[in-house]
Design a protein around this motif. Structure first.
Motif, PDB file in Angstrom:
ATOM      1  N   ILE A  79       0.836  -1.206   0.000  1.00 41.94           N
ATOM      2  CA  ILE A  79       0.000   0.000   0.000  1.00 41.94           C
ATOM      3  C   ILE A  79       0.870   1.255   0.000  1.00 41.94           C
ATOM      4  N   ALA A  80       1.945   1.233   0.785  1.00 41.97           N
ATOM      5  CA  ALA A  80       2.844   2.391   0.842  1.00 41.97           C
ATOM      6  C   ALA A  80       3.447   2.661  -0.528  1.00 41.97           C
ATOM      7  N   MET A  81       3.845   1.600  -1.230  1.00 39.97           N
ATOM      8  CA  MET A  81       4.451   1.771  -2.547  1.00 39.97           C
ATOM      9  C   MET A  81       3.435   2.231  -3.580  1.00 39.97           C
ATOM     10  N   ILE A  82       2.210   1.731  -3.477  1.00 41.73           N
ATOM     11  CA  ILE A  82       1.151   2.186  -4.385  1.00 41.73           C
ATOM     12  C   ILE A  82       0.951   3.696  -4.240  1.00 41.73           C
ATOM     13  N   ASN A  83       0.941   4.169  -3.004  1.00 45.55           N
ATOM     14  CA  ASN A  83       0.760   5.611  -2.759  1.00 45.55           C
ATOM     15  C   ASN A  83       1.895   6.431  -3.369  1.00 45.55           C
ATOM     16  N   LEU A  84       3.132   5.941  -3.243  1.00 44.55           N
ATOM     17  CA  LEU A  84       4.278   6.655  -3.802  1.00 44.55           C
ATOM     18  C   LEU A  84       4.232   6.660  -5.331  1.00 44.55           C
ATOM     19  N   LEU A  85       3.842   5.535  -5.907  1.00 36.35           N
ATOM     20  CA  LEU A  85       3.738   5.439  -7.365  1.00 36.35           C
ATOM     21  C   LEU A  85       2.587   6.308  -7.882  1.00 36.35           C
ATOM     22  N   ASN A  86       1.489   6.363  -7.132  1.00 32.46           N
ATOM     23  CA  ASN A  86       0.368   7.225  -7.517  1.00 32.46           C
ATOM     24  C   ASN A  86       0.785   8.688  -7.556  1.00 32.46           C
ATOM     25  N   LYS A  87       1.635   9.088  -6.602  1.00 31.92           N
ATOM     26  CA  LYS A  87       2.108  10.471  -6.574  1.00 31.92           C
ATOM     27  C   LYS A  87       2.924  10.800  -7.822  1.00 31.92           C
ATOM     28  N   SER A  88       3.760   9.861  -8.245  1.00 33.72           N
ATOM     29  CA  SER A  88       4.560  10.106  -9.449  1.00 33.72           C
ATOM     30  C   SER A  88       3.680  10.151 -10.692  1.00 33.72           C
ATOM     31  N   MET A  89       2.643   9.318 -10.722  1.00 39.29           N
ATOM     32  CA  MET A  89       1.711   9.340 -11.850  1.00 39.29           C
ATOM     33  C   MET A  89       0.970  10.674 -11.902  1.00 39.29           C
ATOM     34  N   ALA A  90       0.554  11.167 -10.727  1.00 43.27           N
ATOM     35  CA  ALA A  90      -0.204  12.406 -10.669  1.00 43.27           C
ATOM     36  C   ALA A  90       0.653  13.609 -11.041  1.00 43.27           C
ATOM     37  N   LYS A  91       1.920  13.612 -10.592  1.00 51.29           N
ATOM     38  CA  LYS A  91       2.783  14.774 -10.829  1.00 51.29           C
ATOM     39  C   LYS A  91       3.507  14.702 -12.166  1.00 51.29           C
ATOM     40  N   ASN A  92       4.042  13.529 -12.504  1.00 51.13           N
ATOM     41  CA  ASN A  92       4.905  13.397 -13.681  1.00 51.13           C
ATOM     42  C   ASN A  92       4.242  12.687 -14.855  1.00 51.13           C
ATOM     43  N   ALA A  93       3.025  12.174 -14.628  1.00 51.94           N
ATOM     44  CA  ALA A  93       2.293  11.447 -15.681  1.00 51.94           C
ATOM     45  C   ALA A  93       3.087  10.262 -16.213  1.00 51.94           C
ATOM     46  N   MET A  94       3.883   9.655 -15.335  1.00 52.56           N
ATOM     47  CA  MET A  94       4.671   8.485 -15.726  1.00 52.56           C
ATOM     48  C   MET A  94       5.084   7.722 -14.472  1.00 52.56           C
ATOM     49  N   ILE A  95       5.525   6.494 -14.682  1.00 53.24           N
ATOM     50  CA  ILE A  95       6.007   5.679 -13.571  1.00 53.24           C
ATOM     51  C   ILE A  95       7.484   5.974 -13.354  1.00 53.24           C
ATOM     52  N   VAL A 223      15.953   3.483   0.744  1.00 49.24           N
ATOM     53  CA  VAL A 223      16.289   3.952  -0.599  1.00 49.24           C
ATOM     54  C   VAL A 223      17.185   5.174  -0.466  1.00 49.24           C
ATOM     55  N   VAL A 224      18.360   5.120  -1.089  1.00 45.20           N
ATOM     56  CA  VAL A 224      19.322   6.221  -0.962  1.00 45.20           C
ATOM     57  C   VAL A 224      19.551   6.960  -2.277  1.00 45.20           C
ATOM     58  N   GLY A 225      18.940   6.516  -3.349  1.00 43.52           N
ATOM     59  CA  GLY A 225      19.083   7.197  -4.639  1.00 43.52           C
ATOM     60  C   GLY A 225      18.107   6.661  -5.663  1.00 43.52           C
ATOM     61  N   VAL A 226      17.670   7.517  -6.589  1.00 34.46           N
ATOM     62  CA  VAL A 226      16.763   7.092  -7.659  1.00 34.46           C
ATOM     63  C   VAL A 226      17.192   7.761  -8.961  1.00 34.46           C
ATOM     64  N   SER A 227      16.742   7.191 -10.072  1.00 34.71           N
ATOM     65  CA  SER A 227      17.039   7.764 -11.372  1.00 34.71           C
ATOM     66  C   SER A 227      16.230   9.034 -11.589  1.00 34.71           C
ATOM     67  N   GLU A 228      16.742   9.884 -12.455  1.00 37.10           N
ATOM     68  CA  GLU A 228      16.056  11.126 -12.793  1.00 37.10           C
ATOM     69  C   GLU A 228      15.691  11.138 -14.258  1.00 37.10           C
ATOM     70  N   GLY A 229      14.564  11.771 -14.560  1.00 33.93           N
ATOM     71  CA  GLY A 229      14.167  11.912 -15.949  1.00 33.93           C
ATOM     72  C   GLY A 229      13.643  10.632 -16.577  1.00 33.93           C
TER      73      GLY A 229
END
Length: 229
Positions: A79-95, A223-229
């Motif tokens: 559920i926590a991950m779904i919420n984080l992924l939903n935020k990226s979909m809402a803001k960036n329109a992508m996963i 998590v200490v780093g993620v990809s950008e763009g």
């Protein structure tokens, strides 16, 4: 009103309230629509539509990370991950994993409380390097049952929208003793994946002689780093 794990009081009104049970406790909640007519606003509709995509993705992430999270107190991780992924979909329109930065796999036992020395993330060309200063007791020793500690650097990458496309690579440190002192750094490196999105994860673990420590508090994973763009 939220009730702790001692149990629920008598229901105020069975027609208006429903029991909600969570890991943190149980409580009575007014049924949806009992206060005012329930209305699906646009934001809720968008989130519901996104969940059809992000739900399976979160499950894939949890499944491939299971060897590293087995035995940890991850709570309602999916559920926590779904919420984080939903935020990226809402803001960036992508996963992507933009909202996973600093995500703790054990919310009750964060990495920074165990790894007192902290860590340093260094990006060198196509390499991701994490350094940990081993001087001055870098890891918290809760008691003498814990005899050793070690670290793992994990990278998750691939297209999470496709079945069997996620990949994991990892590097593990040496085994260090709580009763010895060390000079210098523990350094672990992984190559930046060509496929995006990716997330970089640091895990700290303790041992009790030859066995993994039995309690959640002897582990930290973040998590200490993620990809950008």
């Amino acid at each position: 009103m939220k009730i702790k794990k001692k149990g629920l009081p008598v229901c105020p009104d069975p027609e208006l309230y429903q029991a909600v049970h969570t890991k943190e406790g149980s409580f009575w909640r007014r049924k949806r629509g009992s206060v005012k007519p329930a209305v699906l606003n646009n934001a809720f509709k968008t989130t519901a539509n996104n969940a059809a995509i992000t739900g399976p993705i979160a499950k894939r992430i949890c499944q491939i990370m299971q060897p590293f999270t087995d035995g940890l107190d991850t709570g309602r991780q999916t559920i926590a991950m779904i919420n984080l992924l939903n935020k990226s979909m809402a803001k960036n329109a992508m996963i992507d994993y933009s909202f996973f930065v600093t995500y703790e796999f054990q919310k009750r036992y964060p990495l920074d409380e165990l790894l007192e020395a902290g860590y340093k993330l260094i990006v060198k060309k196509d390499m991701l390097c994490v350094e940990i200063d081993l001087s001055f007791e870098p890891m918290k020793r809760h008691n003498k049952i814990a005899t050793h500690y070690y670290f793992e650097l994990i990278i998750l990458y691939g297209n999470p929208t496709k079945e069997n496309n996620l990949r994991v690579e990892t590097e593990q440190s040496l085994l260090y003793s709580f009763t010895e002192t060390y000079d210098g750094m523990c350094s672990m490196s992984l190559q930046v994946p060509k496929q995006k999105p990716w997330m970089l994860i640091l895990k700290a673990s303790c041992m009790e002689d030859n066995l993994p420590a039995h309690h959640y508090k002897y582990y930290g994973m973040k998590v200490v780093g993620v990809s950008e763009g």
